[in-house]
Design an enzyme around this catalytic site. Structure first.
Site, PDB file in Angstrom:
ATOM      1  N   LYS A   1       0.764  -1.506  -0.334  1.00  0.00           N
ATOM      2  CA  LYS A   1      -0.064  -0.110   0.048  1.00  0.00           C
ATOM      3  C   LYS A   1       0.924   1.749  -0.507  1.00  0.00           C
ATOM      4  CE  LYS A   1      -4.111  -2.515   1.512  1.00  0.00           C
ATOM      5  NZ  LYS A   1      -4.135  -2.902   0.876  1.00  0.00           N
ATOM      6  N   CYS A   2       2.004   1.532  -0.631  1.00  0.00           N
ATOM      7  CA  CYS A   2       2.873   2.517  -0.583  1.00  0.00           C
ATOM      8  C   CYS A   2       2.587   2.974  -1.889  1.00  0.00           C
ATOM      9  CB  CYS A   2       4.226   1.986  -0.552  1.00  0.00           C
ATOM     10  SG  CYS A   2       6.043   2.573  -0.910  1.00  0.00           S
ATOM     11  N   GLY A   3       3.033   4.257  -2.686  1.00  0.00           N
ATOM     12  CA  GLY A   3       3.211   4.343  -3.353  1.00  0.00           C
ATOM     13  C   GLY A   3       4.307   3.965  -4.778  1.00  0.00           C
TER      14      GLY A   3
ATOM     15  N   THR B   1       4.681   0.508  -4.826  1.00  0.00           N
ATOM     16  CA  THR B   1       3.915  -0.463  -5.169  1.00  0.00           C
ATOM     17  C   THR B   1       4.587  -0.938  -6.040  1.00  0.00           C
ATOM     18  OG1 THR B   1       3.356  -0.916  -3.098  1.00  0.00           O
ATOM     19  CG2 THR B   1       2.163  -1.822  -4.238  1.00  0.00           C
TER      20      THR B   1
END
Length: 159
Positions: A35-37, A39
């Site tokens: 759930k990371c930019g 990803t």
């Protein structure tokens, strides 16, 4: 521990994998998050793996929830997300800590072998990458923002 082959890692089901199974391979070890930019880097990591695995590259993904809670799921949920969203076929291990008192022994060792900028060992964010040669030596550490495609030359030089 004196070398990468002395460590083991837990699969999502909890079973242990000795890293000695990867002896003679070039390893790209990455702490990941779903759930990371960053990803979408899963796509680039998988492309490298598919293109270069026959020549000896193995990408090893280690989910970590230490950065803004961006890996909240269970090991099974994470593995499923990687398969279904990015068609990941490289090994994804159980969730670990990469910093602090509970940091996985493998990551303590990796950080000692290749400190980050200004000599700090701490992992700063998701998708920090460690490149390990066929002899098990850490060759380089790459920032989270370094795109997987930008690592291709460094990886091919070791294959």
């Amino acid at each position: 521990m004196t070398g990468i082959y002395d460590f083991e890692a837990a699969k999502p089901d909890g079973s242990a994998v000795p890293l000695a199974e990867y002896r003679g391979k070039v390893l790209l070890i990455v702490n990941t998050a779903s759930k990371c930019g960053l990803t979408p880097q899963y796509e680039g990591l998988e492309a490298l793996y598919r293109d270069l695995q026959d020549r000896g590259l193995v990408v090893l993904g280690f989910p970590c929830n230490q950065f803004a809670g961006q890996e909240p799921g269970s090991a099974e949920e994470i593995a499923s997300f990687c398969r279904l969203t990015y068609d990941v076929t490289f090994p994804i291990f159980a969730k670990i800590d990469v910093n602090g008192d509970d940091a996985a022994p493998l990551y303590r060792w990796l950080k000692q072998q290749a400190p980050g900028v200004i000599g700090t060992e701490a992992i700063k964010w998701n998708f920090t990458k460690f490149l390990v040669d066929r002899e098990g030596q850490v060759v380089d550490r790459f920032a989270p923002t370094t795109a997987p495609a930008d690592l291709r030359g460094a990886i091919e030089a070791l294959l």
